[in-house]
Design an enzyme around this catalytic site. Structure first.
Site: not given
Length: 305
Positions: A118, A285
């Site tokens: 991320d 994610h």
């Protein structure tokens, strides 16, 4: 102390047995992290709104073959949260990358393998571009390049990643709104999907809550996003087609996330690097916490060259 009543050192002792905690000077600011294992150095960088605790399910295994360093990014966790300016200078990805490079040099490592999830992947992208001799291999998790994602935003992506556009609002709008109930915000943000926050180790999640309850962390993380939408985009636009990542690049993304369905991840990274491979993994994610064994398998092959 975190919500479990633990100090950060006690939390690290549970999540990273055998590792040592450090706070090290990185050119005038402090970078916090953990280190353990032996072998070639491997730096792990976390994403939003987390800390180095995201790596607790993979770091101990990696430490069998590598000296593993997992840090908190500038503005996050227990690392420094420098005062910003109108250009968001301390939170440019180039500046955040330099902070990590200086921390690694202070630990005695001039060249290392690099993995970023991320936001940490965005810092890693810039570190590999700006300091190519320092990065032996690069791995990015659940991201496409920042410039590509902003330029190709779709309605579906904007709905899934609405926080990208909320956090870049002028200060102190998001800071005050998040600060009214940071625990609610982080639980809503990270609890998406069928498993919700039960996906996360309770000690790790308590660390995320503890650090995100700090007003300086909320502000620093907003500045990270503001920089990405302004000065980082400008820098990337100027460098695209001129600078290339020298290190072999592995890109993985969650098949149930929002990145793969909305962007051609491998094609977008091939604009920045010549040697790119990777694919989707069966997760959302938070790849290091959702599918650690799958990630370890990919890393084993990639880091072996």
């Amino acid at each position: 102390m975190n919500a479990s009543g633990m100090t950060s050192q006690a939390a690290d002792a549970i999540l990273f047995p055998g590792f040592s905690t450090f706070d090290i000077d990185a050119g005038g600011l402090s970078i916090h992290g953990i280190i353990g294992g032996s072998g070639p150095p491997l730096l792990l960088l976390h994403g939003y709104p987390q800390t180095h605790a995201i790596w607790h399910r993979v770091a101990p295994e990696l430490a069998r073959r590598f000296t593993v360093i997992a840090t908190d990014l500038t503005g996050y966790g227990d690392s420094a949260k420098p005062v910003t300016d109108a250009q968001h200078s301390p939170y440019r990805k180039g500046a955040m990358a330099r902070d990590q490079l200086r921390a690694m040099a202070a630990l005695g490592f001039e060249r290392f393998n690099l993995v970023g999830h991320d936001r940490g992947g965005r810092v890693a992208h810039r570190l590999a571009l700006d300091f190519p001799d320092a990065v032996q291999t690069l791995t990015v998790l659940d991201i496409a390049p920042t410039l590509h994602m902003y330029r190709n935003t779709t309605d579906a992506f904007a709905r899934a990643y609405w926080h990208w556009f909320f956090l870049i609002r002028e200060a102190p709008v998001p800071e005050r709104m998040i600060g009214a109930d940071p625990s609610f915000f982080i639980r809503q943000h990270m609890g998406r999907g069928p498993q919700g926050i039960e996906l996360f180790h309770p000690v790790a999640f308590a660390e995320y809550e503890r650090c995100f309850a700090m007003s300086a962390t909320i502000h620093g993380s907003c500045e990270d996003y503001r920089a990405s939408a302004t000065v980082d985009m400008e820098q990337d636009a100027a460098d695209l087609g001129k600078l290339k990542i020298k290190a072999p690049l592995l890109a993985l993304w969650g098949a149930q996330g929002a990145v793969g369905p909305n962007f051609d991840v491998l094609a977008s990274w091939r604009e920045w690097a010549d040697e790119v491979r990777g694919g989707a993994v069966a997760s959302g994610h938070y790849i290091p916490e959702e599918v650690p064994d799958v990630l370890l398998g990919w890393l084993e092959r990639h880091l072996a060259g």
